[in-house]
Every structure is written in structure tokens, then in C-alpha cells.
Design a protein around this motif. Structure first.
Motif, mmCIF file in Angstrom:
data_model
loop_
_atom_site.group_PDB
_atom_site.id
_atom_site.type_symbol
_atom_site.label_atom_id
_atom_site.label_comp_id
_atom_site.label_asym_id
_atom_site.label_seq_id
_atom_site.Cartn_x
_atom_site.Cartn_y
_atom_site.Cartn_z
ATOM 1 N N ALA A 12 0.832 -1.207 0.000
ATOM 2 C CA ALA A 12 0.000 0.000 0.000
ATOM 3 C C ALA A 12 0.867 1.258 0.000
ATOM 4 C CB ALA A 12 -0.925 0.000 1.211
ATOM 5 N N GLY A 13 1.925 1.254 0.783
ATOM 6 C CA GLY A 13 2.788 2.427 0.864
ATOM 7 C C GLY A 13 3.656 2.630 -0.355
ATOM 8 N N LEU A 14 4.300 1.550 -0.800
ATOM 9 C CA LEU A 14 5.234 1.670 -1.916
ATOM 10 C C LEU A 14 4.525 1.745 -3.259
ATOM 11 C CD1 LEU A 14 7.950 -0.852 -0.675
ATOM 12 C CD2 LEU A 14 7.928 1.633 -0.426
ATOM 13 N N ARG A 15 3.562 0.880 -3.478
ATOM 14 C CA ARG A 15 2.851 0.884 -4.764
ATOM 15 C C ARG A 15 1.681 1.853 -4.766
ATOM 16 N NH1 ARG A 15 2.600 -5.434 -6.650
ATOM 17 N NH2 ARG A 15 4.844 -5.672 -6.967
ATOM 18 N N GLY A 16 0.869 1.764 -3.736
ATOM 19 C CA GLY A 16 -0.341 2.591 -3.702
ATOM 20 C C GLY A 16 -0.067 4.067 -3.520
ATOM 21 N N LEU A 17 0.798 4.399 -2.570
ATOM 22 C CA LEU A 17 1.097 5.805 -2.283
ATOM 23 C C LEU A 17 2.324 6.317 -3.029
ATOM 24 C CD1 LEU A 17 0.472 5.809 1.576
ATOM 25 C CD2 LEU A 17 -1.049 6.675 -0.210
ATOM 26 N N GLY A 18 3.090 5.405 -3.627
ATOM 27 C CA GLY A 18 4.277 5.815 -4.361
ATOM 28 C C GLY A 18 5.424 6.282 -3.483
ATOM 29 N N LEU A 19 5.469 5.789 -2.246
ATOM 30 C CA LEU A 19 6.551 6.171 -1.343
ATOM 31 C C LEU A 19 7.837 5.433 -1.708
ATOM 32 C CD1 LEU A 19 4.610 5.912 2.031
ATOM 33 C CD2 LEU A 19 5.204 8.002 0.811
ATOM 34 N N ARG A 20 8.957 6.069 -1.461
ATOM 35 C CA ARG A 20 10.241 5.383 -1.574
ATOM 36 C C ARG A 20 10.435 4.565 -0.303
ATOM 37 N NH1 ARG A 20 12.401 10.871 -2.768
ATOM 38 N NH2 ARG A 20 11.958 11.187 -4.968
ATOM 39 N N PRO A 21 11.237 3.490 -0.362
ATOM 40 C CA PRO A 21 11.420 2.662 0.838
ATOM 41 C C PRO A 21 11.842 3.471 2.071
ATOM 42 C CG PRO A 21 12.288 1.507 -1.058
ATOM 43 C CD PRO A 21 11.898 2.889 -1.531
ATOM 44 N N ALA A 22 12.757 4.404 1.908
ATOM 45 C CA ALA A 22 13.200 5.203 3.063
ATOM 46 C C ALA A 22 12.050 6.034 3.622
ATOM 47 C CB ALA A 22 14.367 6.106 2.674
ATOM 48 N N GLU A 23 11.189 6.548 2.744
ATOM 49 C CA GLU A 23 10.031 7.331 3.208
ATOM 50 C C GLU A 23 9.051 6.427 3.956
ATOM 51 O OE1 GLU A 23 9.702 10.679 -0.326
ATOM 52 O OE2 GLU A 23 8.901 8.667 -0.696
ATOM 53 N N PHE A 24 8.835 5.222 3.405
ATOM 54 C CA PHE A 24 7.926 4.272 4.050
ATOM 55 C C PHE A 24 8.410 3.926 5.457
ATOM 56 C CE2 PHE A 24 6.911 -0.095 5.221
ATOM 57 C CZ PHE A 24 5.536 -0.082 5.136
ATOM 58 N N TRP A 25 9.690 3.557 5.587
ATOM 59 C CA TRP A 25 10.202 3.116 6.881
ATOM 60 C C TRP A 25 10.367 4.265 7.872
ATOM 61 C CZ3 TRP A 25 9.268 -1.540 7.974
ATOM 62 C CH2 TRP A 25 9.289 -2.529 6.989
ATOM 63 N N ALA A 26 10.337 5.505 7.392
ATOM 64 C CA ALA A 26 10.424 6.655 8.293
ATOM 65 C C ALA A 26 9.069 6.975 8.936
ATOM 66 C CB ALA A 26 10.947 7.876 7.547
ATOM 67 N N LEU A 27 7.990 6.429 8.374
ATOM 68 C CA LEU A 27 6.644 6.688 8.905
ATOM 69 C C LEU A 27 6.355 5.836 10.132
ATOM 70 C CD1 LEU A 27 4.588 6.611 5.581
ATOM 71 C CD2 LEU A 27 5.171 8.640 6.908
ATOM 72 N N THR A 28 5.531 6.370 10.996
ATOM 73 C CA THR A 28 4.981 5.550 12.072
ATOM 74 C C THR A 28 3.758 4.826 11.509
ATOM 75 O OG1 THR A 28 3.442 7.235 12.865
ATOM 76 C CG2 THR A 28 5.689 7.258 13.803
ATOM 77 N N PRO A 29 3.335 3.719 12.119
ATOM 78 C CA PRO A 29 2.113 3.062 11.639
ATOM 79 C C PRO A 29 0.908 4.014 11.619
ATOM 80 C CG PRO A 29 3.301 1.573 13.068
ATOM 81 C CD PRO A 29 4.012 2.919 13.147
ATOM 82 N N ALA A 30 0.804 4.900 12.600
ATOM 83 C CA ALA A 30 -0.309 5.851 12.630
ATOM 84 C C ALA A 30 -0.250 6.805 11.442
ATOM 85 C CB ALA A 30 -0.306 6.631 13.948
ATOM 86 N N GLU A 31 0.938 7.275 11.091
ATOM 87 C CA GLU A 31 1.081 8.167 9.932
ATOM 88 C C GLU A 31 0.698 7.446 8.645
ATOM 89 O OE1 GLU A 31 4.730 11.059 11.388
ATOM 90 O OE2 GLU A 31 5.203 9.067 10.603
ATOM 91 N N LEU A 32 1.126 6.206 8.515
ATOM 92 C CA LEU A 32 0.784 5.431 7.327
ATOM 93 C C LEU A 32 -0.720 5.208 7.240
ATOM 94 C CD1 LEU A 32 1.669 3.887 4.820
ATOM 95 C CD2 LEU A 32 2.050 1.886 6.281
ATOM 96 N N ARG A 33 -1.331 4.855 8.347
ATOM 97 C CA ARG A 33 -2.787 4.663 8.359
ATOM 98 C C ARG A 33 -3.507 5.932 7.953
ATOM 99 N NH1 ARG A 33 -3.673 2.665 14.176
ATOM 100 N NH2 ARG A 33 -5.800 3.270 13.693
ATOM 101 N N LEU A 34 -3.038 7.071 8.430
ATOM 102 C CA LEU A 34 -3.632 8.355 8.068
ATOM 103 C C LEU A 34 -3.478 8.620 6.580
ATOM 104 C CD1 LEU A 34 -5.013 10.902 9.191
ATOM 105 C CD2 LEU A 34 -2.752 11.867 9.516
ATOM 106 N N MET A 35 -2.292 8.354 6.036
ATOM 107 C CA MET A 35 -2.052 8.556 4.609
ATOM 108 C C MET A 35 -2.917 7.633 3.753
ATOM 109 S SD MET A 35 2.057 9.093 4.474
ATOM 110 C CE MET A 35 2.124 9.508 2.742
ATOM 111 N N LEU A 36 -3.256 6.476 4.285
ATOM 112 C CA LEU A 36 -4.095 5.529 3.561
ATOM 113 C C LEU A 36 -5.583 5.840 3.709
ATOM 114 C CD1 LEU A 36 -2.143 2.240 4.329
ATOM 115 C CD2 LEU A 36 -2.293 3.447 2.133
ATOM 116 N N GLY A 37 -5.893 6.902 4.432
ATOM 117 C CA GLY A 37 -7.274 7.360 4.510
ATOM 118 C C GLY A 37 -8.046 6.924 5.730
ATOM 119 N N GLU A 38 -7.385 6.285 6.678
ATOM 120 C CA GLU A 38 -8.083 5.860 7.886
ATOM 121 C C GLU A 38 -8.181 7.029 8.851
ATOM 122 O OE1 GLU A 38 -7.431 2.740 11.528
ATOM 123 O OE2 GLU A 38 -6.684 2.208 9.566
ATOM 124 N N ARG A 39 -9.365 7.217 9.401
ATOM 125 C CA ARG A 39 -9.540 8.267 10.405
ATOM 126 C C ARG A 39 -8.996 7.772 11.724
ATOM 127 N NH1 ARG A 39 -15.394 10.125 10.913
ATOM 128 N NH2 ARG A 39 -14.398 11.387 12.474
#
Length: 72
Positions: A12-39
Motif C-alpha cells: 500500500a505504501g510503496l505501490r499505492g502511495l508511491g513512497l520510496r522505501p526510506a520514506e515508508f520506513w520513516a513513517l509511524t504506523p499511525a502516519e501510514l494509516r492516516l495517509m491511507l485514509g483511515e480516520r
């Protein structure tokens, strides 16, 4: 085990959001969930028992005579 589905989150992060691996691993799970549209921190629906508690704690006050009435 963390309980997180890392392969799905990575996809979801790398393909869906187009994040680079370093950007993905720098996120917290909460930040990733927010970026994926979860309230985050969404309040649960107000149940009848909680509504009754609030009504008891904050009863409606009756307006003094003549106040709050609209002239027709």
C-alpha cells in the motif's frame, strides 16, 4: 509478532502511495494509516446508555417565560 500485516502495508505504501522505501520506513504506523485514509481517533458511536448519562449530567434548562419564543 507485531500484529501488523507488513507485506500488505508495504504494498500500500510503496505501490499505492508511491513512497520510496526510506520514506515508508520513516513513517509511524499511525502516519501510514492516516495517509491511507483511515480516520485516527474516531469516536465510537454514541449509545443510548451514554446519551442517558449525558442527559442526566446536563439536563435541558427551561427558558424563562417569554424567552426563546418567536413572534408570529
Amino acid at each position: 509478532m507485531s500484529g501488523l500485516d507488513w507485506p500488505a502495508l508495504m504494498q500500500a505504501g510503496l505501490r499505492g502511495l508511491g513512497l520510496r522505501p526510506a520514506e515508508f520506513w520513516a513513517l509511524t504506523p499511525a502516519e501510514l494509516r492516516l495517509m491511507l485514509g483511515e480516520r485516527l481517533g474516531a469516536a465510537a458511536a454514541l449509545g443510548r446508555a451514554r446519551l442517558d448519562e449525558l442527559l442526566a449530567a446536563y439536563p435541558d434548562a427551561r427558558a424563562p417565560e417569554g424567552e426563546g419564543e418567536q413572534d408570529e
